[in-house]
Design a protein around this motif. Structure first.
Motif, PDB file in Angstrom:
ATOM      1  N   HIS A  97      17.404 -30.902  14.396  1.00  0.00           N
ATOM      2  CA  HIS A  97      16.212 -30.279  14.155  1.00  0.00           C
ATOM      3  C   HIS A  97      15.145 -31.963  15.073  1.00  0.00           C
ATOM      4  O   HIS A  97      15.379 -31.236  16.414  1.00  0.00           O
ATOM      5  CB  HIS A  97      15.895 -29.503  13.386  1.00  0.00           C
ATOM      6  N   GLU A  98      15.300 -32.606  14.170  1.00  0.00           N
ATOM      7  CA  GLU A  98      14.558 -33.898  15.017  1.00  0.00           C
ATOM      8  C   GLU A  98      15.337 -34.464  16.138  1.00  0.00           C
ATOM      9  O   GLU A  98      14.167 -34.798  16.511  1.00  0.00           O
ATOM     10  CB  GLU A  98      14.234 -34.493  13.478  1.00  0.00           C
ATOM     11  N   ALA A  99      16.276 -34.206  16.424  1.00  0.00           N
ATOM     12  CA  ALA A  99      17.473 -35.091  17.382  1.00  0.00           C
ATOM     13  C   ALA A  99      16.078 -34.330  18.349  1.00  0.00           C
ATOM     14  O   ALA A  99      16.059 -34.743  19.383  1.00  0.00           O
ATOM     15  CB  ALA A  99      18.099 -35.517  17.409  1.00  0.00           C
ATOM     16  N   ARG A 132      13.247 -31.935  18.537  1.00  0.00           N
ATOM     17  CA  ARG A 132      12.442 -31.992  18.877  1.00  0.00           C
ATOM     18  C   ARG A 132      12.262 -33.485  19.927  1.00  0.00           C
ATOM     19  O   ARG A 132      11.952 -33.208  20.395  1.00  0.00           O
ATOM     20  CB  ARG A 132      11.839 -32.330  17.931  1.00  0.00           C
ATOM     21  N   GLN A 133      12.775 -34.712  19.268  1.00  0.00           N
ATOM     22  CA  GLN A 133      12.595 -36.109  20.042  1.00  0.00           C
ATOM     23  C   GLN A 133      12.876 -35.683  21.404  1.00  0.00           C
ATOM     24  O   GLN A 133      11.960 -36.397  22.758  1.00  0.00           O
ATOM     25  CB  GLN A 133      13.672 -36.509  19.015  1.00  0.00           C
ATOM     26  N   SER A 134      13.097 -35.697  21.922  1.00  0.00           N
ATOM     27  CA  SER A 134      14.783 -34.884  23.087  1.00  0.00           C
ATOM     28  C   SER A 134      13.775 -34.735  24.240  1.00  0.00           C
ATOM     29  O   SER A 134      13.039 -34.660  25.423  1.00  0.00           O
ATOM     30  CB  SER A 134      16.111 -34.482  22.911  1.00  0.00           C
ATOM     31  N   ALA A 144      20.571 -34.418  22.486  1.00  0.00           N
ATOM     32  CA  ALA A 144      20.167 -34.908  20.835  1.00  0.00           C
ATOM     33  C   ALA A 144      21.297 -34.838  20.007  1.00  0.00           C
ATOM     34  O   ALA A 144      21.374 -35.185  18.850  1.00  0.00           O
ATOM     35  CB  ALA A 144      19.621 -33.329  20.316  1.00  0.00           C
ATOM     36  N   LEU A 182      18.461 -38.699  10.418  1.00  0.00           N
ATOM     37  CA  LEU A 182      18.466 -38.119  11.401  1.00  0.00           C
ATOM     38  C   LEU A 182      19.220 -37.071  11.407  1.00  0.00           C
ATOM     39  O   LEU A 182      20.253 -36.500  11.614  1.00  0.00           O
ATOM     40  CB  LEU A 182      18.703 -38.703  12.647  1.00  0.00           C
ATOM     41  N   ASP A 183      18.364 -35.731  11.248  1.00  0.00           N
ATOM     42  CA  ASP A 183      18.080 -34.276  11.542  1.00  0.00           C
ATOM     43  C   ASP A 183      18.453 -33.719  12.587  1.00  0.00           C
ATOM     44  O   ASP A 183      17.919 -34.289  13.919  1.00  0.00           O
ATOM     45  CB  ASP A 183      17.224 -33.244  10.639  1.00  0.00           C
ATOM     46  N   ARG A 198      23.087 -38.304  19.969  1.00  0.00           N
ATOM     47  CA  ARG A 198      22.214 -39.351  18.588  1.00  0.00           C
ATOM     48  C   ARG A 198      22.666 -38.366  17.432  1.00  0.00           C
ATOM     49  O   ARG A 198      22.557 -39.862  16.427  1.00  0.00           O
ATOM     50  CB  ARG A 198      20.929 -38.992  19.397  1.00  0.00           C
ATOM     51  N   TRP A 199      22.746 -37.506  17.138  1.00  0.00           N
ATOM     52  CA  TRP A 199      22.852 -37.315  16.084  1.00  0.00           C
ATOM     53  C   TRP A 199      24.321 -37.764  15.335  1.00  0.00           C
ATOM     54  O   TRP A 199      24.109 -37.724  13.844  1.00  0.00           O
ATOM     55  CB  TRP A 199      22.646 -35.833  15.558  1.00  0.00           C
ATOM     56  N   ASP A 216      16.968 -24.806  17.690  1.00  0.00           N
ATOM     57  CA  ASP A 216      17.141 -24.439  16.852  1.00  0.00           C
ATOM     58  C   ASP A 216      17.597 -23.702  15.948  1.00  0.00           C
ATOM     59  O   ASP A 216      18.586 -23.732  15.325  1.00  0.00           O
ATOM     60  CB  ASP A 216      15.447 -24.090  16.348  1.00  0.00           C
TER      61      ASP A 216
END
Length: 188
Positions: free
Chosen positions: A171-173, A175-177, A157, A168-169, A160-161, A88
């Motif tokens: 940070h969120e990518a 978290r998802q990963s 991540a 897509l943020d 993907r981002w 992060d």
């Protein structure tokens, strides 16, 4: 060309990336970058040690922020939560400008020497995170494995981002990963 013009570093970075994409990294000279940015070559070298550093200048800051995030995390945090906190902190530095990240990534992927340097920088960051985990009392093997897993999570991540057409943020990518990694390890 003004010697002390404000914003020269940003203009140099933008000019370099544009030229690297137009001409290729190897074909772009520092003088070309400086001219495009409207400054002298001496000004370029005040901001960057060489033309590669335009792409890798944030490495030391990423390491410092990762360590600070590890140190600031609660004592009760799990090992993977600590790695997530370190990532992060990385995202706080690089995750605000997707277009810059896309351009940077394209330049790096087009040049074997830059790809190698990117992998070295990621390995260095992973080693810094592993050291930080060990300083928190995490056993050697677990610290190394968690840091390397975090590196893999980051790479997946980030891709993907960078490729995302939606909002897509990063940070969120991440978290998802991490969630996908956790589900893989729970299922296996």
């Amino acid at each position: 060309m003004g010697r002390w013009e404000p914003g020269a570093g940003g203009r140099l970075r933008e000019a370099a990336l544009d030229l690297y994409l137009e001409r290729g990294f190897e074909q772009t000279m520092v003088a070309d970058i400086a001219e495009r940015a409207g400054v002298t070559a001496r000004t370029f070298f005040r901001h960057f040690a060489d033309k590669r550093e335009v792409l890798f200048e944030a490495s030391a800051e990423l390491e410092q922020r990762s360590v600070a995030a590890l140190e600031a995390a609660p004592a009760t945090a799990s090992t993977l939560d600590l790695v997530a906190a370190a990532l992060d902190a990385v995202v706080d530095v690089i995750g605000h400008d997707r277009e810059f990240a896309r351009k940077r990534h394209a330049v790096i992927m087009a040049n074997p020497g830059l790809r190698e340097r990117e992998l070295i920088k990621l390995a260095d960051l992973s080693a810094v995170v592993a050291d930080g985990l060990r300083r928190r009392g995490i056993e050697e093997v677990e610290a190394g494995l968690a840091a390397e897993a975090g590196s893999a999570v980051y790479r997946v991540a980030f891709q993907r981002w960078a490729d995302a057409a939606d909002g897509l943020d990063l940070h969120e990518a991440i978290r998802q990963s991490f969630a996908q990694l956790r589900s893989l390890t729970a299922a296996g």
